[in-house]
Design an enzyme around this catalytic site. Sequence first.
Site, PDB file in Angstrom:
ATOM      1  N   GLU A   1     102.759 141.909-113.242  1.00  0.00           N
ATOM      2  CA  GLU A   1     102.573 143.004-112.293  1.00  0.00           C
ATOM      3  C   GLU A   1     103.873 143.596-111.761  1.00  0.00           C
ATOM      4  O   GLU A   1     103.901 144.763-111.374  1.00  0.00           O
ATOM      5  CB  GLU A   1     101.707 142.527-111.112  1.00  0.00           C
ATOM      6  CG  GLU A   1     100.256 142.261-111.478  1.00  0.00           C
ATOM      7  CD  GLU A   1      99.497 143.527-111.857  1.00  0.00           C
ATOM      8  OE1 GLU A   1      99.822 144.595-111.324  1.00  0.00           O
ATOM      9  OE2 GLU A   1      98.574 143.432-112.703  1.00  0.00           O
TER      10      GLU A   1
ATOM     11  N   SER B   1      45.366 115.865 -84.095  1.00  0.00           N
ATOM     12  CA  SER B   1      45.404 114.425 -83.841  1.00  0.00           C
ATOM     13  C   SER B   1      46.811 113.834 -83.808  1.00  0.00           C
ATOM     14  O   SER B   1      46.961 112.658 -83.488  1.00  0.00           O
ATOM     15  CB  SER B   1      44.593 113.686 -84.909  1.00  0.00           C
ATOM     16  OG  SER B   1      43.257 114.114 -84.849  1.00  0.00           O
TER      17      SER B   1
END
Lengths: 225, 741
Positions: free
Chosen positions: B162, B442
């Site tokens: 780069e 229950s």
Amino acid sequence: MRAHQQVGAAARESDLPGAVRRALRIGARHGGVVVVMLALGACAGRTPAPVESRVDVPEAPQLPARTPTSELAVSDSAASETASGAVEAAPEAPPPEAQAAGDATPETESTVTRLAALNPAIIDLLNAASAHSAAGRHDGAAAALERALKIEPADPGLWHRLARVRFDQGKPDLAEALAAKSNSLAAGDENLQAQNWRLIAKVRRRLGDASGAADAAARASRVLD
Amino acid sequence: MRATVMVAVLALGWVAWLDLDMRAKFEGKRWSLPARIYARPLDLYAGARLAPDEFERELALAGYHRSPEPRRPGSYRREDSRFRLIAREFRFWDGHEPERTLELDFERGRLVSLSEGSRKVSLARLDPAEIAQIYPAHREDRILVSLEEVPPLLVKGLLAVEDREFLSHHGISLRGIARAAFANLRAGGAVQGGSTLTQQLAKNFFLTPERSLWRKANEALLAVLLEARYEKSEILEAYLNEVFLGQRGRRAIHGFGLAAWYYYRRPLQELRSEELALLIGLVKGPSFYNPHRHPERARARRDTVLRVMVEQGVIPAAEGKAARERGLGVGRAGGVARSSYPAFVDLVRRQVRRDYDIESLRTEGLRIFTTLDPSVQASAEQAMSGQIAKLEASRGARAAPLQGALAVTATGTGEVLAVVGSRDPDDFGFNRALDAVRPIGSLAKPAVYLAALAHPDRYTLASPVSDAPVRVEGRTGKAWTPANYDGRSHGEVPLYEALARSYNQATVRIGLDIGVDAVADYLHRLGVQRRIDVYPAMMLGAFELSPLEVVQMYHTLASGGFRVPLRSIREVTDARGRKLSRYGVAVSPGVAPELNFLMVNALESVMREGTGRSASRRLPEGFVSAGKTGTTDDLRDSWFAGFGSDRLAVVWLGHDDNSPAGLTGATGALAVWTELMRRIDPTPLELQPPPGIEWHWVDVQSGHRTSPGCPDARRFPFITGSEPSPGRCTTRAALNERATS
């Protein structure tokens, strides 16, 4: 550090995560170019931390943590240990003498080693807990014991040790509940039951409950009869 | 002249403004780091219950790679039930796990040996899997890297490709531009860019993606200013963390640190040259060279980068050649740890938001160490979706789809191991485990029986109780006549059986005798925090709780009567791993341990001979458990809560629109629970009676004390002193026993 104190104990450790932000702010204020290095260093984990620079920060750090509400669980934020110490502690290799230093009552060790003999991982964690305790790192000790409890959740000796750590840490209510928990698992181990009752007596004395303490002390002697 | 001065002043002003703006941004730029959420780290020790396949799944989740010859940290080799693993270094807040090579051996669902070379290792902690993140609004994500920890090859390769003059230029490089132009001309296409890294940083950092000459000029100007103000190392480091390298859904992948995880599921330091080359190649165009979508383009780009690296002497030719021959090696798209477990993560977020503000969570890079057990979670998800599919097939077409929720905890410590909030575990919508607040039926009954057993002079497990029809006159003049599920009365039954078979009439009779307030008190002692209207139907569960609240309630029963707040978080640390808060095991007294022991004994009967007995055929052999079914009116809700010695799970099934689902607790939720237990193979319940408990044989017909071998003899635990008086039957064995003791 002035404004710091207003935030309370819980905040004392909470200032750590702002390291990035703080580093950036320091940089901005001094106009220096150290900023990016500090910021990156603070996050990267390997560079020496700019922790020292905290001392120079003359303003209240911005705290991500509010005072933790311990509604859901015990929050250990307010513990006084230093973070760097906690990171350095190696549970793998605690000094052997730390065990004795961390726990002054020899009977506990016998109870605990009985179970631990079956599992070297538990011995490791007990040693680590002792080393943490000896260095005053109650949180580290509690964490090691809780790891051991993940392995042996019904070991009354581990619950007893945890109760003592919490007592040393100044959490008497929790210590009493943990000692009671230890007792509920300690049928047949009168020594341990007596130790738990003695610890409960200590808790109650500290909380100013003289008759409760006397009652617990009496139960300690009764189980040994 | 005047115009020239004007222009000069304006230009200077512009430069000064840019400089100011740039400094403010560069110095004030604080990368937003999302909070990272981790599963619990896996503790490895000889004797741990862990099957090799389960272990391999844990490894995959933690980003470990299988390899025939593991060399890098984060890789392992498996030969049947033997593993060789190069564990990664990890700094936990309370200890450091070094990088090391571990040898593991599994046998019959257990880890039997753990060693490092010839040395036995008693305990090791794997680095935990990252399971989710908390993102800032703009959805940027990155893992910051410092220059020192970046592989030198990455920096050299990046500069070679780069910006070769990076170390000498002042922000812009005319030579670079000329060389790039020439290279591109020769290659007949764009192979090199002319912008310096500094320019690219300026572009990424400061400006909008518009393309114009004015912008180019500003970029160049900014680049020069950046160079004037900052060191090369700072610019490079900022670049490495800022550069855009891909897109994952709505999330932008910034910086090489995160890109390494995204494409290779490894930390940057572990990458090899061809992997680094691909990342370098991506700088030029992350979507054009997207290796998931355009593998051939990506590969060609990578090979170009490798060639440049060889040309520039970054790597030897042989290495370049070998690297070019290797495949791309990127996994499937979305390779960053599965950001799923929506129901569990939802719980974590709610807990962490009590203590931390959302902005810190999104930006400070906090690390949240949770209690999630990925293996248990996987089993829970499979049990839920598998059983729902089966149940739907067997019950026929219904208007609404069957839905479900499920949560699993470790008993004793209250750690939440798994949460399922929907039949589809990846459903990010309604989290039923936390938010489906339904009548519990229950499941409320243990509170009634605890309130009764708290009076050992009046009630024991063996006490005969009446199951005759019962009528409660309401204040409004309307009577309430609860019936049994089978519509019959069962006469006089021992108390434990009334619970085991979930008889409504007997339960209401006991509750009325002991007082509705006492029952409500026991619900709260068990950990129910919600306000409950105290009226008789409450005893049969005519009040609403979420599945997680039911977990809290049953966790107290499963933990010897001690209340332990459920936790999904163990600790929160800052980005560097320093502890901010820890959430430890908190214990407070709930139900007296002796009383709790009696209740758990009765809940074991539920599984052995009561409403939960259908599970026994499918449960692992020898797995003793305790539990309770719950069914609400017209079969709208199907519940089951149950536990072995170390795992508790609560399951709810029903319809979102509250229409009848056609399932009882036993036919619906229990099937899911059973399948879950079958998969996680938990330790059987083996309760140590607390001090103050004695065992006696009782004739269940008469309720009198008897001896083993007598008719209807059954052994019950009693709170010392509450055992019934002896009856008539004594056997020789019992007499002998009495004589010898």
